[in-house]
Design a protein around this motif. Structure first.
Motif, PDB file in Angstrom:
ATOM      1  N   LEU A 156       0.838  -1.191   0.000  1.00  0.00           N
ATOM      2  CA  LEU A 156       0.000   0.000   0.000  1.00  0.00           C
ATOM      3  C   LEU A 156       0.879   1.250   0.000  1.00  0.00           C
ATOM      4  O   LEU A 156       1.762   1.399   0.846  1.00  0.00           O
ATOM      5  N   ARG A 157       0.626   2.152  -0.934  1.00  0.00           N
ATOM      6  CA  ARG A 157       1.369   3.407  -0.942  1.00  0.00           C
ATOM      7  C   ARG A 157       0.927   4.231   0.266  1.00  0.00           C
ATOM      8  O   ARG A 157      -0.264   4.495   0.445  1.00  0.00           O
ATOM      9  N   PRO A 158       1.862   4.669   1.107  1.00  0.00           N
ATOM     10  CA  PRO A 158       1.462   5.433   2.298  1.00  0.00           C
ATOM     11  C   PRO A 158       1.056   6.855   1.954  1.00  0.00           C
ATOM     12  O   PRO A 158       1.367   7.363   0.873  1.00  0.00           O
ATOM     13  N   SER A 159       0.343   7.492   2.870  1.00  0.00           N
ATOM     14  CA  SER A 159       0.040   8.913   2.700  1.00  0.00           C
ATOM     15  C   SER A 159       1.343   9.696   2.649  1.00  0.00           C
ATOM     16  O   SER A 159       2.396   9.232   3.105  1.00  0.00           O
ATOM     17  N   HIS A 160       1.278  10.889   2.093  1.00  0.00           N
ATOM     18  CA  HIS A 160       2.459  11.749   1.952  1.00  0.00           C
ATOM     19  C   HIS A 160       3.175  11.878   3.297  1.00  0.00           C
ATOM     20  O   HIS A 160       2.534  11.964   4.354  1.00  0.00           O
ATOM     21  N   HIS A 161       4.508  11.905   3.258  1.00  0.00           N
ATOM     22  CA  HIS A 161       5.264  11.950   4.509  1.00  0.00           C
ATOM     23  C   HIS A 161       4.954  13.181   5.351  1.00  0.00           C
ATOM     24  O   HIS A 161       5.134  13.169   6.566  1.00  0.00           O
ATOM     25  N   MET A 162       4.447  14.257   4.729  1.00  0.00           N
ATOM     26  CA  MET A 162       4.092  15.437   5.509  1.00  0.00           C
ATOM     27  C   MET A 162       2.802  15.225   6.298  1.00  0.00           C
ATOM     28  O   MET A 162       2.494  16.002   7.200  1.00  0.00           O
ATOM     29  N   MET A 163       2.061  14.157   5.970  1.00  0.00           N
ATOM     30  CA  MET A 163       0.843  13.813   6.709  1.00  0.00           C
ATOM     31  C   MET A 163       1.089  12.670   7.688  1.00  0.00           C
ATOM     32  O   MET A 163       0.154  11.995   8.117  1.00  0.00           O
ATOM     33  N   ARG A 164       2.364  12.499   8.080  1.00  0.00           N
ATOM     34  CA  ARG A 164       2.718  11.496   9.082  1.00  0.00           C
ATOM     35  C   ARG A 164       3.725  12.108  10.060  1.00  0.00           C
ATOM     36  O   ARG A 164       4.738  12.661   9.629  1.00  0.00           O
ATOM     37  N   MET A 165       3.432  12.030  11.332  1.00  0.00           N
ATOM     38  CA  MET A 165       4.338  12.546  12.353  1.00  0.00           C
ATOM     39  C   MET A 165       5.623  11.718  12.356  1.00  0.00           C
ATOM     40  O   MET A 165       5.575  10.489  12.446  1.00  0.00           O
ATOM     41  N   PHE A 166       6.761  12.399  12.257  1.00  0.00           N
ATOM     42  CA  PHE A 166       8.067  11.737  12.151  1.00  0.00           C
ATOM     43  C   PHE A 166       8.096  10.749  10.986  1.00  0.00           C
ATOM     44  O   PHE A 166       8.853   9.778  11.006  1.00  0.00           O
ATOM     45  N   SER A 167       7.226  10.987   9.992  1.00  0.00           N
ATOM     46  CA  SER A 167       7.073  10.125   8.810  1.00  0.00           C
ATOM     47  C   SER A 167       6.557   8.728   9.161  1.00  0.00           C
ATOM     48  O   SER A 167       6.551   7.834   8.323  1.00  0.00           O
ATOM     49  N   LYS A 168       6.099   8.534  10.398  1.00  0.00           N
ATOM     50  CA  LYS A 168       5.680   7.212  10.865  1.00  0.00           C
ATOM     51  C   LYS A 168       4.235   7.155  11.337  1.00  0.00           C
ATOM     52  O   LYS A 168       3.548   6.163  11.119  1.00  0.00           O
ATOM     53  N   ILE A 169       3.766   8.210  11.995  1.00  0.00           N
ATOM     54  CA  ILE A 169       2.484   8.157  12.698  1.00  0.00           C
ATOM     55  C   ILE A 169       1.441   8.950  11.939  1.00  0.00           C
ATOM     56  O   ILE A 169       1.566  10.169  11.771  1.00  0.00           O
ATOM     57  N   TYR A 170       0.405   8.269  11.502  1.00  0.00           N
ATOM     58  CA  TYR A 170      -0.658   8.911  10.737  1.00  0.00           C
ATOM     59  C   TYR A 170      -1.516   9.827  11.614  1.00  0.00           C
ATOM     60  O   TYR A 170      -1.735   9.554  12.792  1.00  0.00           O
ATOM     61  N   PHE A 171      -2.020  10.906  11.000  1.00  0.00           N
ATOM     62  CA  PHE A 171      -3.022  11.737  11.653  1.00  0.00           C
ATOM     63  C   PHE A 171      -4.031  12.196  10.605  1.00  0.00           C
ATOM     64  O   PHE A 171      -3.758  12.202   9.412  1.00  0.00           O
ATOM     65  N   THR A 172      -5.224  12.569  11.078  1.00  0.00           N
ATOM     66  CA  THR A 172      -6.304  12.963  10.180  1.00  0.00           C
ATOM     67  C   THR A 172      -6.123  14.404   9.717  1.00  0.00           C
ATOM     68  O   THR A 172      -5.275  15.138  10.233  1.00  0.00           O
ATOM     69  N   GLN A 173      -6.952  14.832   8.762  1.00  0.00           N
ATOM     70  CA  GLN A 173      -6.920  16.221   8.319  1.00  0.00           C
ATOM     71  C   GLN A 173      -7.261  17.169   9.468  1.00  0.00           C
ATOM     72  O   GLN A 173      -6.638  18.220   9.613  1.00  0.00           O
ATOM     73  N   VAL A 174      -8.262  16.810  10.249  1.00  0.00           N
ATOM     74  CA  VAL A 174      -8.658  17.650  11.381  1.00  0.00           C
ATOM     75  C   VAL A 174      -7.512  17.762  12.374  1.00  0.00           C
ATOM     76  O   VAL A 174      -7.198  18.850  12.882  1.00  0.00           O
ATOM     77  N   GLU A 175      -6.860  16.644  12.654  1.00  0.00           N
ATOM     78  CA  GLU A 175      -5.729  16.654  13.578  1.00  0.00           C
ATOM     79  C   GLU A 175      -4.557  17.424  13.006  1.00  0.00           C
ATOM     80  O   GLU A 175      -3.835  18.103  13.747  1.00  0.00           O
TER      81      GLU A 175
END
Length: 570
Positions: A156-175
């Motif tokens: 699975l292609r991950p979400s853009h690295h700018m949408m992951r904390m430390f490039s590891k932890i996902y967060f929502t648009q609201v977050e």
């Protein structure tokens, strides 16, 4: 039974693996056409849909209604007609989108694992236009437990690295809005997300360090893919389409390269092109898009080189809107895998964006699409607007994240890579004039621009570009600033700059289609057996009226294509 001149045979061949492609495949299956094959050029599944924020703009959707939102077909249409240039999009396409988008969402919700959440406070992008809404027209995917994909999570292609904390932890648009602004509660949220990741040790060892709970674009793709997996529907990765096969004016299949071999794949009922735009094809960019333009500035995935569009053109297909893209300024950081989209930080108070003449050219807080359209209107050889620089001061540096530059407490100046200064990605100086000289910006003009911004911060009124006057402007503003949450002084040394480019996250021009997503010839007649959706088809919402204006139409017309192929009546 496969005929002797075919290597593989299916009812429907879907080219691409983003939201549109997977929605098409899933819809066909649920409508009774179960023999469907999805092929993907890249090794990873999801395309630009996966790297995106995952938003889907569908007025009057079920999630908005459940939240009590008041909306109507009439208001949504009035809004779209008011924001779309006359003649750019056939009116019947707008009607088909608005009427069938909610039906598509209902269909997926009732028959699959696709789930969204309404974005209550995310406004339309042109809130000063009649028929607009300040929320509930866009949705984002619910979090998804990626362990449900099993070993396929690695594909699975991950979400853009700018949408992951430390490039590891996902967060929502609201977050994301809360974290980047560092608004009330951001520390608690950070600790919560970090703890969930740390205490899931066995998973992140298995999942390449990524959090189990995924969000945004990757979650949207994962929910669709999981629904396909439950139905044992195949996806061939690393399998590009090389040619469409036509017989007697009808598309009957395609040549697909798989494992180094060319395979003739029969598509008995149709081929659905959902393979993205041409943002990674420099020759096509130079042929169609306004200058300056570069693949290096694009946030689109590397596999989007216009293959589907070119194959359609070879069959005599008509095109529309080929000079347009989903514009968004980007930050190209040395060593990072893809440019970062510059969206939120342009709105925060205490900064401005200038060209090399040291002059502002647009309202920085307006939506990213409109901002860059203004950029191209103002750009000239005498007054180039790309590259451009975001100018800010020490206070802004303490309070906000700018591209890859975390706040001063999280990333002190001494930790900024030397290469960022050497490539003029970042500038720092004791005075505004020194900063201008360092980066080749007209110093007199920049001093005057900063002086004007400081005056506007006191009055709360941007007399040049009306920054902060609209509801959308204020969405990414800082409510702690008065009288205007988008205007703040730039007066505390040292002073900084971040270079921005005239980027995009995909192109919007492509094959002309009708309300069934059939590809059209120049005379307006359909090419039998050929459908196109998403960014390889011409945009239905070319001005980007709200968050999710690419994925909404891609999924809706995927649903329309499946209905036309299957004969399903909704």
């Amino acid at each position: 039974m496969i005929e002797k001149n075919w290597d593989h045979s299916v009812d429907v061949l879907v080219v691409g693996s983003g939201n549109g492609a997977l929605t098409a495949a899933l819809s066909c299956y649920e409508m009774g056409v179960e023999d469907v094959l999805v092929i993907e050029k890249a090794a990873q599944i999801g395309g630009t849909s996966a790297t995106s924020g995952g938003g889907v703009w569908i007025p009057c959707n079920r999630y908005a209604k459940a939240a009590g939102a008041q909306d109507s077909f009439e208001d949504a249409k009035q809004y779209l007609l008011s924001t779309t240039p006359e003649g750019a999009v056939p009116e019947e396409m707008v009607d088909a989108y608005l009427r069938n988008g909610p039906k598509m969402i209902d269909f997926l919700h009732e028959r699959s694992d696709v789930r969204y959440e309404t974005l209550e406070h995310y406004p339309d992008y042109y809130t000063n236009v009649e028929g607009s809404r300040t929320g509930h027209r866009s949705m984002e995917p619910q979090r998804f437990d990626s362990s449900l994909l099993g070993q396929d999570i690695k594909r699975l292609r991950p979400s853009h690295h700018m949408m992951r904390m430390f490039s590891k932890i996902y967060f929502t648009q609201v977050e994301a809005a809360l974290l980047v602004l560092q608004g009330p509660g951001w520390i608690k949220l950070t600790m919560k997300l970090l703890a969930q990741w740390l205490f899931d040790l066995t998973w992140w060892i298995r999942g390449n360090g990524l959090s189990r709970q995924i969000c945004t674009g990757a979650a949207g793709v994962a929910r669709l893919w999981y629904s396909l997996k439950k139905r044992e529907m195949p996806i061939w990765a690393s399998s590009p389409m090389e040619e469409l096969i036509e017989e007697n004016g009808c598309v009957v299949g395609a040549v697909v390269r798989r494992d180094g071999k060319k395979l003739r794949v029969q598509a008995r009922k149709g081929v659905i092109l959902a393979a993205g735009g041409f943002e990674r094809n420099q020759a096509m960019r130079e042929q169609y898009l306004p200058a300056p333009t570069s693949t290096d500035w694009s946030g689109g995935v590397e596999s989007n080189t216009g293959d589907a569009i070119q194959q359609g053109l070879a069959l005599g297909a008509a095109t529309r809107l080929m000079d347009g893209a989903w514009w968004c300024t980007t930050v190209s950081v040395p060593g990072e895998p893809a440019p970062r989209l510059s969206v939120m930080e342009k709105s925060y108070p205490g900064s401005c964006i200038v060209n090399l003449r040291g002059e502002r050219f647009a309202n920085e807080s307006q939506n990213y699409m409109a901002f860059q359209k203004d950029l191209y209107k103002q750009h000239s050889e005498a007054s180039p607007c790309s590259p451009m620089y975001q100018i800010f001061d020490a206070r802004f540096r303490r309070d906000y994240i700018v591209g890859p530059l975390m706040t001063a407490s999280l990333k002190p100046d001494w930790t900024i890579p030397k290469s960022w200064f050497e490539t003029k990605l970042v500038g720092k100086a004791a005075t505004v004039r020194e900063l201008a000289d360092q980066l080749g910006i007209d110093a007199n003009n920049l001093e005057q621009t900063v002086s004007k911004m400081n005056a506007y911060a006191k009055t709360g009124k941007d007399e040049d570009f009306q920054r902060g006057d609209s509801a959308y402007d204020r969405y990414y503003g800082d409510p702690r600033f008065e009288p205007n949450p988008c205007l703040g002084a730039i007066d505390e040394a040292p002073f900084y700059a971040m270079r921005l480019e005239a980027g995009d996250f995909g192109t919007q021009g492509g094959l002309a289609t009708n309300t069934h997503a059939q590809v059209l010839k120049e005379d307006g007649s359909p090419i039998t057996g050929l459908y196109a959706i998403g960014n390889c088809s011409a945009a239905v919402l070319p001005t980007y009226p709200g968050p999710g204006s690419t994925l909404g139409p891609a999924m809706t017309f995927a649903y329309q294509a499946a209905k036309h192929i299957s004969g399903y009546q909704d």
